[in-house]
Design an enzyme around this catalytic site. Structure first.
Site, PDB file in Angstrom:
ATOM      1  N   ARG A  45       0.820  -1.215   0.000  1.00  9.51           N
ATOM      2  CA  ARG A  45       0.000   0.000   0.000  1.00  9.51           C
ATOM      3  C   ARG A  45       0.852   1.262   0.000  1.00  9.51           C
ATOM      4  O   ARG A  45       0.374   2.348  -0.309  1.00  9.51           O
ATOM      5  CB  ARG A  45      -0.965  -0.007   1.213  1.00  9.51           C
ATOM      6  CG  ARG A  45      -2.003   1.088   1.124  1.00  9.51           C
ATOM      7  CD  ARG A  45      -3.170   1.040   2.125  1.00  9.51           C
ATOM      8  NE  ARG A  45      -3.093   0.038   3.159  1.00  9.51           N
ATOM      9  CZ  ARG A  45      -2.485   0.202   4.342  1.00  9.51           C
ATOM     10  NH1 ARG A  45      -1.893   1.339   4.640  1.00  9.51           N
ATOM     11  NH2 ARG A  45      -2.473  -0.781   5.225  1.00  9.51           N
ATOM     12  N   TYR A  96     -16.631  18.222 -13.705  1.00  6.16           N
ATOM     13  CA  TYR A  96     -16.859  16.785 -13.762  1.00  6.16           C
ATOM     14  C   TYR A  96     -17.906  16.417 -12.702  1.00  6.16           C
ATOM     15  O   TYR A  96     -17.819  16.823 -11.536  1.00  6.16           O
ATOM     16  CB  TYR A  96     -15.561  16.015 -13.522  1.00  6.16           C
ATOM     17  CG  TYR A  96     -15.798  14.543 -13.621  1.00  6.16           C
ATOM     18  CD1 TYR A  96     -16.036  13.954 -14.856  1.00  6.16           C
ATOM     19  CD2 TYR A  96     -15.862  13.750 -12.494  1.00  6.16           C
ATOM     20  CE1 TYR A  96     -16.327  12.612 -14.959  1.00  6.16           C
ATOM     21  CE2 TYR A  96     -16.136  12.399 -12.586  1.00  6.16           C
ATOM     22  CZ  TYR A  96     -16.367  11.846 -13.830  1.00  6.16           C
ATOM     23  OH  TYR A  96     -16.656  10.514 -13.925  1.00  6.16           O
ATOM     24  N   ASP A 167      -7.879  20.426 -12.301  1.00  3.38           N
ATOM     25  CA  ASP A 167      -8.140  19.116 -12.897  1.00  3.38           C
ATOM     26  C   ASP A 167      -7.739  19.231 -14.368  1.00  3.38           C
ATOM     27  O   ASP A 167      -8.411  19.900 -15.153  1.00  3.38           O
ATOM     28  CB  ASP A 167      -9.623  18.760 -12.747  1.00  3.38           C
ATOM     29  CG  ASP A 167      -9.946  17.368 -13.291  1.00  3.38           C
ATOM     30  OD1 ASP A 167      -9.256  16.919 -14.225  1.00  3.38           O
ATOM     31  OD2 ASP A 167     -10.906  16.743 -12.792  1.00  3.38           O
ATOM     32  N   LYS A 192      -8.709   8.639 -18.731  1.00  5.17           N
ATOM     33  CA  LYS A 192      -9.063   9.297 -19.985  1.00  5.17           C
ATOM     34  C   LYS A 192      -7.853   9.338 -20.927  1.00  5.17           C
ATOM     35  O   LYS A 192      -7.393   8.296 -21.352  1.00  5.17           O
ATOM     36  CB  LYS A 192      -9.634  10.681 -19.683  1.00  5.17           C
ATOM     37  CG  LYS A 192     -10.659  10.693 -18.526  1.00  5.17           C
ATOM     38  CD  LYS A 192     -11.922   9.927 -18.840  1.00  5.17           C
ATOM     39  CE  LYS A 192     -12.830   9.710 -17.641  1.00  5.17           C
ATOM     40  NZ  LYS A 192     -13.166  10.867 -16.836  1.00  5.17           N
TER      41      LYS A 192
HETATM   42  C1  LIG Z   1     -13.489  11.076 -15.489  1.00  4.25           C
HETATM   43  C2  LIG Z   1     -13.094  12.328 -14.807  1.00  4.25           C
HETATM   44  C3  LIG Z   1     -12.846  12.356 -13.432  1.00  4.25           C
HETATM   45  C4  LIG Z   1     -13.031  11.124 -12.547  1.00  4.25           C
HETATM   46  O1  LIG Z   1     -12.114  10.136 -12.885  1.00  4.25           O
HETATM   47  P1  LIG Z   1     -12.393   8.539 -12.673  1.00  4.25           P
HETATM   48  O2  LIG Z   1     -11.111   7.963 -13.155  1.00  4.25           O
HETATM   49  O3  LIG Z   1     -13.579   8.210 -13.515  1.00  4.25           O
HETATM   50  O4  LIG Z   1     -12.646   8.340 -11.232  1.00  4.25           O
HETATM   51  C5  LIG Z   1     -12.439  13.551 -12.855  1.00  4.25           C
HETATM   52  N1  LIG Z   1     -12.306  14.672 -13.594  1.00  4.25           N
HETATM   53  C6  LIG Z   1     -12.549  14.690 -14.930  1.00  4.25           C
HETATM   54  C7  LIG Z   1     -12.389  15.955 -15.683  1.00  4.25           C
HETATM   55  C8  LIG Z   1     -12.950  13.519 -15.581  1.00  4.25           C
HETATM   56  O5  LIG Z   1     -13.193  13.553 -16.888  1.00  4.25           O
END
Ligand SMILES: *Cc1c(COP(=O)(O)O)cnc(C)c1O
Length: 354
Positions: A45, A96, A167, A192
């Protein structure tokens, strides 16, 4: 880790084993719950060589030090967990969905207060910073694709004693480097573009300050939202082609945005001029937009984004989506296919709208 080579070179080479006889070119998948005592890792971990390779590569691209998490939302919640009891978080009114829901949940439980802003309204964001502990930015925002002036906001936030988080999932470090613009923390859904093949869930946090890195690593050790080893390996493998995928997807997106703007069924095209997400507002509203998203053959009707394959969805089909997002808004995640094939499929699907 400062790396002054081109991002394309860094994406291919960072996080590899040393060039020594019999070393593999790629960091292997290390399956281990525990390590021989006396070193830095100790337990599964706390660290893993495969995560570390991914973290080195992402850190080199963003210009900071990275920590991998089990998902993007695990990274988001780890950052929000640092906000002191009752303190204020400034956040985008469009962002998001999972981030918006986490903020609302924390507020409903009396943990924090939030002030939602239009991130494109710099004066309003700067004013909101004054009594804030944290300023959360997305740029471009999901799915409205508003752009924040990160540099100006970061300067104002710093003067006000607030930390700034960006983000950077939509832009990727190839198109935007928030730490260089003054942000304290970058978060990613590596699910993504970074991983890029719609086959893995992974998140990351990147910071420049070693002290903050230590605090966040301590939270990860304690909470345990750690990535799977195979997931980290897949994401790193995906990142080797990030520059090619982003370049091609962005070129496709710019061309499709131009053509969609001329289509009579489309009322509005939102494209910030970079990246590979395009949002369109179908002029006749929700039902027409549903005909469009169900009428494609090549484009996949699916949520999520950032994969090699093109996907689309009407955002308001989700209950939690803000009502300021038009009912007919369809978000397109443009992939790396041939642009003429992508256009032909969109055009025939738009033609199914009476
Ligand atoms: C998909 C996404 C998230 C969350 O990510 P996960 O990997 O699905 O938990 C956060 N911010 C943005 C901009 C996203 O597109």
């Amino acid at each position: 880790m400062a790396d002054h080579r081109s991002p394309a070179t860094v994406a291919v080479h960072a996080g590899r084993p040393p060039h020594e006889a019999d070393e593999p070119l790629n960091t292997p998948i290390t399956m281990a719950s525990t390590f021989v005592a006396g070193g830095d890792r100790e337990y599964g971990r706390y660290g893993n060589p495969t995560w570390q390779a991914f973290e080195e590569a992402l850190g080199a691209l963003e210009g900071g030090s990275a920590l991998a998490f089990s998902s993007g939302l695990a990274a988001v919640s780890t950052v929000l967990d640092l906000v002191g009891q009752g303190m204020k978080v400034v956040a985008p009114r469009h962002a998001y969905n999972g981030t918006v829901l986490q903020l609302a949940d924390l507020e409903a439980r009396g943990r924090i207060t939030t002030e939602l802003v239009d991130v494109a309204d710099t004066d309003a964001v700067v004013a909101a910073c004054q009594d804030a502990a944290l300023v959360w930015l997305e740029s471009p925002t999901n799915p409205a694709l508003e752009i924040a002036d990160i540099e100006t906001i970061a300067t104002a936030a710093r003067d006000a004693g607030a930390h700034v988080v960006v983000d950077n999932t939509f832009a990727t470090p190839l198109l935007q480097k928030p730490l260089e613009l003054g942000a304290d923390i970058v978060v990613h859904s590596a699910t993504k573009y970074l991983a890029g093949h719609s086959d893995v869930l992974l998140g990351a946090i990147v910071v420049a300050d070693p002290e903050l890195l230590g605090v966040l690593k301590g939270r990860r050790d304690l909470i345990g939202a750690v990535p799977g080893t195979f997931e980290a390996w897949l994401a790193l493998r995906g990142m080797r082609t990030l520059h090619l995928r982003v370049e091609r997807a962005q070129a496709n997106a710019a061309e499709l945005a131009r053509r969609l703007a001329e289509h009579p069924a489309i009322g509005e095209v939102r494209y910030p001029g970079f990246g590979a997400i395009v949002s369109v507002v179908v002029a006749q509203g929700a039902l027409a937009a549903d005909l469009f998203t169900h009428g494609t053959a090549l484009w996949v009707h699916a949520t999520s984004l950032g994969g090699v394959e093109s996907t689309l969805e009407r955002r308001r089909r989700w209950k939690g989506e803000p009502t300021t997002i038009p009912e007919g808004l369809v978000r397109l995640s443009v992939g790396i296919e041939d642009v003429e094939d992508l256009w032909a499929d969109l055009a025939q699907a738009l033609d199914t709208i009476p």
